[in-house]
Design an enzyme around this catalytic site. Structure first.
Site, PDB file in Angstrom:
ATOM      1  N   HIS A 479       0.742  -1.192  -0.095  1.00 61.82           N
ATOM      2  CA  HIS A 479      -0.039   0.296  -0.003  1.00 61.82           C
ATOM      3  C   HIS A 479       0.885   1.154   0.157  1.00 61.82           C
ATOM      4  O   HIS A 479       0.705   2.377  -1.067  1.00 61.82           O
ATOM      5  CB  HIS A 479      -1.062  -0.068   1.208  1.00 61.82           C
ATOM      6  N   GLU A 480       1.751   1.204   0.919  1.00 65.54           N
ATOM      7  CA  GLU A 480       2.588   2.496   1.137  1.00 65.54           C
ATOM      8  C   GLU A 480       3.559   2.705  -0.268  1.00 65.54           C
ATOM      9  O   GLU A 480       3.968   3.847  -0.784  1.00 65.54           O
ATOM     10  CB  GLU A 480       3.468   2.547   2.436  1.00 65.54           C
ATOM     11  N   HIS A 483       1.590   4.262  -2.843  1.00 68.06           N
ATOM     12  CA  HIS A 483       1.782   5.831  -2.525  1.00 68.06           C
ATOM     13  C   HIS A 483       3.133   6.371  -3.273  1.00 68.06           C
ATOM     14  O   HIS A 483       3.340   7.307  -4.035  1.00 68.06           O
ATOM     15  CB  HIS A 483       1.680   6.182  -1.085  1.00 68.06           C
ATOM     16  N   HIS A 486       3.461   6.591  -6.991  1.00 68.46           N
ATOM     17  CA  HIS A 486       2.800   7.768  -7.245  1.00 68.46           C
ATOM     18  C   HIS A 486       3.605   9.150  -7.167  1.00 68.46           C
ATOM     19  O   HIS A 486       3.485   9.847  -7.927  1.00 68.46           O
ATOM     20  CB  HIS A 486       1.483   8.123  -6.442  1.00 68.46           C
TER      21      HIS A 486
END
Length: 695
Positions: A479-480, A483, A486
């Site tokens: 998940h991190e 990010h 991104h």
């Protein structure tokens, strides 16, 4: 030159925050930076930025895009540089000196930004350009930047009369102080508590858990002992596996009482004042509630739309949780237990029920989820999807010896970014997991490569043993890293539109979408290897793990959705209604029929997402809003028949991961998927469209 200004120059020369960094990739020289360097650096940065803003405001030339919007984008470089380093340390490696400075800086930051964001002359220049935007011959990214700049100033109160601006400034300063206090209180309660595990207290606990508990004790100066801390990565596995019901109760109650102990770290009064001030600021800006104000600038647009999504998910999730509760209570009775299922029992008996229904438990797979291998897996997926490669660098300065750094290169071998991974829990780090940056990508005057950080709170292996992750931990890692991608893949011109500078209910799409790859057989078969033997994950265990993924989704969804609904109610009801925070929490949970055996994922006094700052205030629903998109978006790869399909990955890169905030998020999603998201994808992914017996 006066003596004082000469002294100032000498101080500046000795302050690494005010010098050019002679380090690889011009990264912060952490070993040279002392707490005492920050306030003088902030003073200089505030002065520089104020002078830059004054020059834009008082430019005698008629406003145009370059002398106003682009000039704003160029301003504040030193402030961004100093603040990025400071806030990294505040969150990931604080000490009493840093936390004391944080109180001062949060106030100074509010005092610095208030007169900028409410500057009537500056806003007049921006508004003039916004009014005639159709005739300015702007690129798509420039149009988006102009619109976002105008919206930011307008929503900050730049169009208010002077008395309203004065009051807004006072509110902003006070909220900055209160948000900082809230997070300090929470950290204080987490640092102050631990529970020692004697030999008789370890029944049911795995060797890997005990090893991590010993490592946690050593970090707190208690070598030779083993402790449970209030880090989620310590609490949840303990509640899942400890056979000692009395100790489960003790740990659970300490965990949910953070910030609510009637001590110096109590957050109840802080919450009451935050909510009253938010309500007042929304009213000054012409909104009926703070939620209405916050959600106007989001994909959801209105509190009603948010409530609609949450209630749609709540009903089947609650029904599933109640069915699971009855099954857990029956299991207790079967074992001869003469007690009613309590919140500190749920995870323990749910794990037993999962073993019975799916012949699977977390302890079976954990030896195969080695942190280093899961990092390799996250990198490999990025390489196969986006062509980027990762090479560890030992020459880049870091803020703690546990931090690792990788150089990221694009498919042509050109430098793309640096990625910092700070994975282990420690007392100097706040709880949770997050992505942030020390520098954002932009191309305004030249190519600026980003410095992106992932911070987690995994349990460290004792005596040099590898760190082993639970399935939830492995999902958090991906998940991190989503990010992080991104930020690292961002390819925009302007700093304000870089990377994760998007709506809160869109920012979780790249992160939650990336989680899908972590639990795919194609990935686990390669990277899930036993920490002692190196053997790959057995096919039978892999099948059982995949079959058990949807187990306990009623519980997981209920604890999340209830937190999101309470967040929404805090910010839609009058602030006076929540003056007694505990009573308000109880009332709202009764209203939605919250199962007594499940608590909020974040009780109000520890809900840092919404009270340590305002980033997720009225916005905790964002994870679920984004999940509607991510569940639907991964379907594009499934439809292509290949989870690394090159054409789909290119669209994902171009439309989602690299475009930052340079385009409208709905438009970006439709460009990638070819249509709007299909809402039932979320319920399907969580298994909430099926009957309990099939899960």
């Amino acid at each position: 030159m006066s003596e004082s200004s000469a002294q100032g120059e000498v101080q500046n020369l000795a302050n690494p925050l005010l010098q050019g960094w002679q380090t690889p990739f011009e990264t912060p020289p952490f070993a040279e930076i002392e707490p005492d360097h920050f306030l003088p650096a902030f003073e200089q940065a505030f002065a520089d930025h104020s002078a830059e803003i004054a020059a834009i405001t008082h430019d005698p030339a008629l406003p145009d895009f370059d002398n106003t919007i682009t000039a704003l984008e160029r301003s504040g470089k030193l402030l961004s540089k100093v603040a990025a380093v400071f806030y990294d340390l505040v969150s990931a490696h604080s000490n009493p000196a840093i936390l004391e400075i944080d109180k001062e800086v949060s106030l100074r930051m509010a005092r610095h930004w208030n007169p900028i964001m409410m500057n009537a002359v500056l806003f007049g220049r921006i508004a003039m350009l916004h009014e005639k935007r159709a005739s300015l011959a702007l690129t798509g990214e420039q149009r988006r930047l102009l619109e976002r700049t105008y919206t930011r100033f307008h929503r900050a109160g730049a169009g208010l009369d002077e008395s309203a601006k004065t009051r807004m400034a006072e509110i902003n300063e006070r909220l900055a102080h209160l948000g900082t206090s809230f997070s300090h209180h929470l950290l204080g309660d987490e640092q102050d508590w631990s529970m020692e595990l004697g030999e008789d207290d370890r029944a049911g606990l795995s060797e890997t858990f005990v090893a991590a508990a010993k490592a946690a004790a050593e970090q707190r100066g208690m070598a030779g002992k083993a402790i449970v801390t209030l880090s989620r990565s310590s609490v949840e596995p303990f509640l899942q596996s400890s056979e000692r019901r009395d100790l489960r109760e003790k740990v659970y109650k300490a965990f949910i009482a953070r910030g609510d102990n009637g001590n110096a770290n109590d957050n109840n009064e802080t919450i009451v004042e935050i909510l009253a001030l938010r309500e007042e600021s929304a009213s000054i800006l012409g909104f009926p509630t703070y939620a209405a104000y916050r959600l106007e600038d989001s994909m959801a647009k209105t509190p009603e739309a948010v409530r609609g999504l949450l209630e749609r998910v709540w009903k089947p999730a609650r029904a599933r949780a109640l069915a699971d509760r009855d099954a857990l209570q029956a299991m207790i009775a079967e074992e001869g237990g003469n007690f009613t299922l309590a919140p500190w029992d749920w995870r323990y008996y749910a794990e037993k029920l999962r073993q019975r229904r799916a012949n699977f438990d977390d302890a079976a797979i954990k030896p195969y989820l080695v942190l280093d291998h899961m990092i390799e897996a996250a990198f490999d997926c990025a390489t196969r999807l986006f062509g980027v490669t990762f090479e560890e660098r030992k020459d880049v300065p870091v803020w703690h010896p546990d931090v690792r750094v990788w150089e990221v290169k694009d498919r042509d071998g050109r430098h793309k970014a640096l990625f910092y991974g700070d994975y282990f829990a420690r007392p100097s780090k706040r709880s949770g997991a997050w992505m942030t940056s020390l520098r954002d990508q932009q191309k305004l005057d030249h190519d600026v490569a980003p410095l992106v950080i992932n911070v987690c709170n995994f349990a460290k292996g004792a005596d040099g043993a590898p760190s082993l992750l639970s399935p939830d931990d492995a999902r958090t890692l991906f998940h991190e890293f989503g990010h992080g991608l991104h930020g690292m893949l961002s390819d925009v011109m302007y700093p304000s539109l870089s990377g994760t500078s998007v709506f809160t209910d869109f920012v979780e799409l790249p992160s939650q979408l990336y989680e899908h790859w972590q639990e795919r057989p194609e990935v686990l078969q390669r990277f899930a290897r036993h920490y002692q033997t190196g053997e790959p994950l057995p096919d039978d265990l892999l099948k059982r793990f995949l079959a058990a993924r949807r187990f306990n989704q009623g519980f997981a969804t209920v604890e999340f959705v209830s937190s999101a609904l309470v967040d929404l109610e805090f910010h839609t009801q009058p602030a006076a209604a929540s003056r007694d925070v505990r009573a308000f929490e109880k009332q709202e949970l009764e209203k939605i029929g919250m199962p007594a055996e499940i608590s909020l994922r974040h009780r109000p006094t520890q809900f840092g997402h919404i009270f340590s700052g305002d980033h997720y205030a009225s916005g905790y629903y964002s994870y679920m809003w984004s999940e509607v998109m991510d569940a639907d978006a991964f379907g594009a790869f499934e439809e292509a028949g290949d989870i690394f399909d090159a054409a789909t990955a290119k669209r994902l890169h171009d439309d989602i991961y690299s475009s930052g905030g340079s385009r409208d998020p709905e438009e970006a999603y439709v460009a990638f998927r070819g249509r709007e998201p299909e809402p039932d994808a979320l319920l399907r992914r969580r298994g909430l469209l099926e009957t309990p017996e099939t899960v």
